[in-house]
Design an enzyme around this catalytic site. Sequence first.
Site, PDB file in Angstrom:
ATOM      1  N   MET A 194      -8.652   8.871   0.215  1.00  0.00           N
ATOM      2  CA  MET A 194      -9.049   8.787   0.982  1.00  0.00           C
ATOM      3  C   MET A 194     -10.038  10.614   0.378  1.00  0.00           C
ATOM      4  O   MET A 194      -8.574  11.032   0.135  1.00  0.00           O
ATOM      5  CB  MET A 194      -8.260   9.063   2.053  1.00  0.00           C
ATOM      6  CG  MET A 194      -7.964   7.430   2.037  1.00  0.00           C
ATOM      7  SD  MET A 194      -7.072   7.520   4.106  1.00  0.00           S
ATOM      8  CE  MET A 194      -5.982   5.584   4.240  1.00  0.00           C
TER       9      MET A 194
ATOM     10  N   HIS B 296      -8.275   1.524  -4.014  1.00  0.00           N
ATOM     11  CA  HIS B 296      -8.962   1.227  -3.132  1.00  0.00           C
ATOM     12  C   HIS B 296      -9.572   2.343  -2.439  1.00  0.00           C
ATOM     13  O   HIS B 296      -9.163   3.618  -1.950  1.00  0.00           O
ATOM     14  CB  HIS B 296      -8.719   1.083  -1.975  1.00  0.00           C
ATOM     15  CG  HIS B 296      -9.240   0.186  -0.674  1.00  0.00           C
ATOM     16  ND1 HIS B 296      -8.266   0.522   1.032  1.00  0.00           N
ATOM     17  CD2 HIS B 296     -10.650   0.680  -0.331  1.00  0.00           C
ATOM     18  CE1 HIS B 296      -9.432   0.020   1.762  1.00  0.00           C
ATOM     19  NE2 HIS B 296     -11.046   0.298   1.254  1.00  0.00           N
TER      20      HIS B 296
ATOM     21  N   ASP C 203      -7.367  -6.052   3.500  1.00  0.00           N
ATOM     22  CA  ASP C 203      -6.281  -5.227   3.749  1.00  0.00           C
ATOM     23  C   ASP C 203      -6.376  -3.725   5.509  1.00  0.00           C
ATOM     24  O   ASP C 203      -6.799  -4.095   6.241  1.00  0.00           O
ATOM     25  CB  ASP C 203      -6.487  -3.658   3.286  1.00  0.00           C
ATOM     26  CG  ASP C 203      -6.787  -2.813   3.126  1.00  0.00           C
ATOM     27  OD1 ASP C 203      -5.213  -2.117   2.994  1.00  0.00           O
ATOM     28  OD2 ASP C 203      -6.840  -1.977   1.953  1.00  0.00           O
TER      29      ASP C 203
ATOM     30  N   MET D 283     -12.002   5.292  -0.696  1.00  0.00           N
ATOM     31  CA  MET D 283     -12.398   5.275   0.842  1.00  0.00           C
ATOM     32  C   MET D 283     -13.307   6.836  -0.090  1.00  0.00           C
ATOM     33  O   MET D 283     -12.612   7.913   0.826  1.00  0.00           O
ATOM     34  CB  MET D 283     -11.461   4.945   1.857  1.00  0.00           C
ATOM     35  CG  MET D 283     -10.770   3.534   2.434  1.00  0.00           C
ATOM     36  SD  MET D 283      -9.362   3.684   3.163  1.00  0.00           S
ATOM     37  CE  MET D 283      -8.322   3.642   1.496  1.00  0.00           C
TER      38      MET D 283
ATOM     39  N   MET E 180     -11.420  -5.303   5.154  1.00  0.00           N
ATOM     40  CA  MET E 180     -10.529  -4.259   5.829  1.00  0.00           C
ATOM     41  C   MET E 180     -10.182  -5.073   7.633  1.00  0.00           C
ATOM     42  O   MET E 180     -11.551  -5.592   8.245  1.00  0.00           O
ATOM     43  CB  MET E 180     -11.425  -3.118   6.194  1.00  0.00           C
ATOM     44  CG  MET E 180     -11.786  -2.413   5.007  1.00  0.00           C
ATOM     45  SD  MET E 180      -9.956  -1.610   4.305  1.00  0.00           S
ATOM     46  CE  MET E 180      -9.377  -0.584   5.433  1.00  0.00           C
TER      47      MET E 180
ATOM     48  N   ASP F  28      -4.250   3.621  -1.970  1.00  0.00           N
ATOM     49  CA  ASP F  28      -5.452   4.255  -0.991  1.00  0.00           C
ATOM     50  C   ASP F  28      -5.638   5.554  -1.685  1.00  0.00           C
ATOM     51  O   ASP F  28      -5.220   6.894  -1.458  1.00  0.00           O
ATOM     52  CB  ASP F  28      -5.153   3.982  -0.165  1.00  0.00           C
ATOM     53  CG  ASP F  28      -5.079   2.537   0.590  1.00  0.00           C
ATOM     54  OD1 ASP F  28      -6.482   2.249   0.496  1.00  0.00           O
ATOM     55  OD2 ASP F  28      -4.260   2.178   1.110  1.00  0.00           O
TER      56      ASP F  28
ATOM     57  N   SER G 140       0.796  -1.356  -0.536  1.00  0.00           N
ATOM     58  CA  SER G 140       0.271   0.137  -0.127  1.00  0.00           C
ATOM     59  C   SER G 140       0.614   1.360  -0.242  1.00  0.00           C
ATOM     60  O   SER G 140       1.737   1.577   1.017  1.00  0.00           O
ATOM     61  CB  SER G 140      -0.765   0.443   1.416  1.00  0.00           C
ATOM     62  OG  SER G 140      -1.305   1.213   1.853  1.00  0.00           O
TER      63      SER G 140
ATOM     64  N   HIS H  89      -1.327  -1.390  -4.378  1.00  0.00           N
ATOM     65  CA  HIS H  89      -2.401  -0.832  -3.794  1.00  0.00           C
ATOM     66  C   HIS H  89      -2.595   0.655  -3.463  1.00  0.00           C
ATOM     67  O   HIS H  89      -1.452   0.949  -2.780  1.00  0.00           O
ATOM     68  CB  HIS H  89      -2.405  -1.806  -2.851  1.00  0.00           C
ATOM     69  CG  HIS H  89      -3.701  -1.560  -1.167  1.00  0.00           C
ATOM     70  ND1 HIS H  89      -5.167  -1.655  -1.952  1.00  0.00           N
ATOM     71  CD2 HIS H  89      -4.135  -0.510  -0.704  1.00  0.00           C
ATOM     72  CE1 HIS H  89      -6.177  -1.329  -0.968  1.00  0.00           C
ATOM     73  NE2 HIS H  89      -5.658  -0.470  -0.435  1.00  0.00           N
TER      74      HIS H  89
HETATM   75  C1  DX5 Z   1      -6.197   2.025   5.127  1.00  0.00           C
HETATM   76  C2  DX5 Z   1      -6.054   1.129   4.647  1.00  0.00           C
HETATM   77  C3  DX5 Z   1      -4.843   0.563   3.982  1.00  0.00           C
HETATM   78  C4  DX5 Z   1      -3.413   0.295   4.606  1.00  0.00           C
HETATM   79  C5  DX5 Z   1      -2.624  -0.818   5.614  1.00  0.00           C
HETATM   80  O1  DX5 Z   1      -7.346   2.592   5.808  1.00  0.00           O
HETATM   81  O2  DX5 Z   1      -6.939   0.659   3.181  1.00  0.00           O
HETATM   82  O3  DX5 Z   1      -4.156  -0.123   2.925  1.00  0.00           O
HETATM   83  O4  DX5 Z   1      -2.637   1.511   4.039  1.00  0.00           O
HETATM   84  O5  DX5 Z   1      -2.197  -0.232   6.093  1.00  0.00           O
HETATM   85  P1  DX5 Z   1      -1.107  -1.708   6.979  1.00  0.00           P
HETATM   86  O6  DX5 Z   1      -1.006  -1.980   6.286  1.00  0.00           O
HETATM   87  O7  DX5 Z   1       0.047  -0.113   7.730  1.00  0.00           O
HETATM   88  O8  DX5 Z   1      -2.297  -0.741   7.967  1.00  0.00           O
HETATM   89 ZN    ZN Z   2      -6.353  -0.150   0.975  1.00  0.00          ZN
END
Ligand code: DX5
Ligand code: ZN
Length: 220
Positions: A37, A67, A176, A69, A138, A35, A8, A33
């Site tokens: 947000m 991903h 994840d 969010m 998650m 992310d 990620s 991956h």
């Molecule tokens: C959290 C993200 C994850 C996160 C995972 O909202 O969706 O992808 O980056 O990070 P680690 O592996 O550090 O928990």
């Molecule tokens: Zn993620």
Amino acid sequence: MKNFIAPSILSANFAELGKEVNDVILAGADIIHFDVMDNHYVPNLTVGPLVCKSLINFGVKKPIDVHLMTTPVDDLITQFCDAGASMISFHPEATQHVDRSIELIKSKNCKAGIALNPASPLSLLDHILDKIDFILIMSVNPGYGGQKFIDNSLDKIKKCKEMIDNSGCNVEIEVDGGIGIKNIKTIHDAGANIFVAGSAIFNTENYEEAISKMKQEISA
Ligand code: DX5
Ligand code: ZN
């Protein structure tokens, strides 16, 4: 099912993102991956389609797994597909019309995934299991990297795997949050085959060592 390690980028050094992504690919990453947000669906803000496109223009060939969010999702789905994403997941609570958002992803030849928060029930998958390519379970609350794996996620992964097997559908399970060398095997044995890891890879000195140890664990 084939296993995939998906670093990620959330824990990468964003000032050197292209290099960081190339480094994890050289170290054995199978999927990147990504992310996204929006400081609305989750209390944090990251990057959008421009950055995804920049990575592809920089020469990144491995699949980019977006991903989302965010809420809403449909506009961003279109933009990320156009930016070259290979996989896109979203949280079903974040869109008014889940089936329509899935169809939108598939209409762009992207793989479609449904992301379930720790408290989101598997019943959200009823009526869509035959339409999606993967489920993202998650194992932390979305918003930040570096959180602790929530242990009851293991039971959810097992139930999800059972549900998929009973349905006869071909759906992969991605997990994840809070994954590292110490727990990846139990997560694999519970039924997952795509493993997202941010801090457990990017917060180490040697990405190659971290990824190969994870691969060793799941193939043991
Ligand atoms: C959290 C993200 C994850 C996160 C995972 O909202 O969706 O992808 O980056 O990070 P680690 O592996 O550090 O928990
Ligand atoms: Zn993620």
